[in-house]
Design an enzyme around this catalytic site. Sequence first.
Site, mmCIF file in Angstrom:
data_model
loop_
_atom_site.group_PDB
_atom_site.id
_atom_site.type_symbol
_atom_site.label_atom_id
_atom_site.label_comp_id
_atom_site.label_asym_id
_atom_site.label_seq_id
_atom_site.Cartn_x
_atom_site.Cartn_y
_atom_site.Cartn_z
ATOM 1 C CG LEU A 89 -18.658 19.928 -5.992
ATOM 2 C CD1 LEU A 89 -19.687 18.712 -5.357
ATOM 3 C CD2 LEU A 89 -18.395 20.988 -5.237
ATOM 4 C CB CYS A 90 -12.207 17.845 -8.472
ATOM 5 S SG CYS A 90 -12.642 18.293 -9.877
ATOM 6 N N GLY A 91 -11.837 20.961 -6.743
ATOM 7 C CA GLY A 91 -10.611 22.123 -6.629
ATOM 8 C C GLY A 91 -10.308 22.551 -8.090
#
Length: 291
Positions: A89-91
């Site tokens: 969930l950090c690109g």
Amino acid sequence: MATLRDIKRKIEAVKKTAQITRAMNMVAAAKLRGAQANMEKFHPYADKFREVIERLAAGVEQDGTFELLTPREEVRKIELVLLTADRGLCGSFNNNLIMLAEKFMEEKAAEGKEVTLICAGRKGHEYFRKRRFAIRKRYTGLLNKPNYEDAYNLGREVIELFQTGEADEVYLIYAQFVSMLRQVPTLIRLLPVVPESRGDEDRQIDYIFEPSHEVLLNDLLPNYVYVQILESFYQTAVSEHAARMTAMDNATNNCNEMVRDLTLVFNKARQASITKELMDIVGGAEALKKK
């Protein structure tokens, strides 16, 4: 066509998702502030340490006296330390680091060199364990709270690999923090130690060392490796929080936009339903008049 109840259910689901991503954004922002403060405090020390090692190494002959400074005549085995996050969930943060590592390993393999991987982070390990690359060891939790003890343990391990001949070179891949929107995957060589040159101005100065030049280098070279690793921990940790903060902010904006689109669809469907009911009523009234 979706019913009004289905559309309304989707709207509520997207709103709840937006609440989660907004909360995650706030958590990442709070963690970022603390991690960035630690990085900014440590960076001047790490930078000065590199400068000291450069000056000490400038006057050393490459005669094998200092093992950590001496390149091997033939490089056959390479150890790669890959820093990634333990969570997603950090690109594209983790993917960029992994792609750089994979490209590096494939290039070295094409040159006939054996590359072994130390995965410092769960995401990197999950990716490479499913592929043909050799993984020596896995670490997790290093970026939660970067500290000297973890950097020392990892540094001690790679130094032993270099000294025992299990690795002829040791490289490190980490994320260099540039700004909130830019985190650059970076590859550096840890061993043998080759500090970057800063120019020839300071090299003309004759320094007096106490204790001797050799004693200082033997003591400082391992610490230089530990400091480099700890600096990469801080840089990668800040980059992870910045990337997650940006990703969650984009996700929240996308959710809000989706809610607006779904609300428009809901209003159109409701208007069509009302129009249909009115037409049925009017049609019924006209039928009664004819009777």
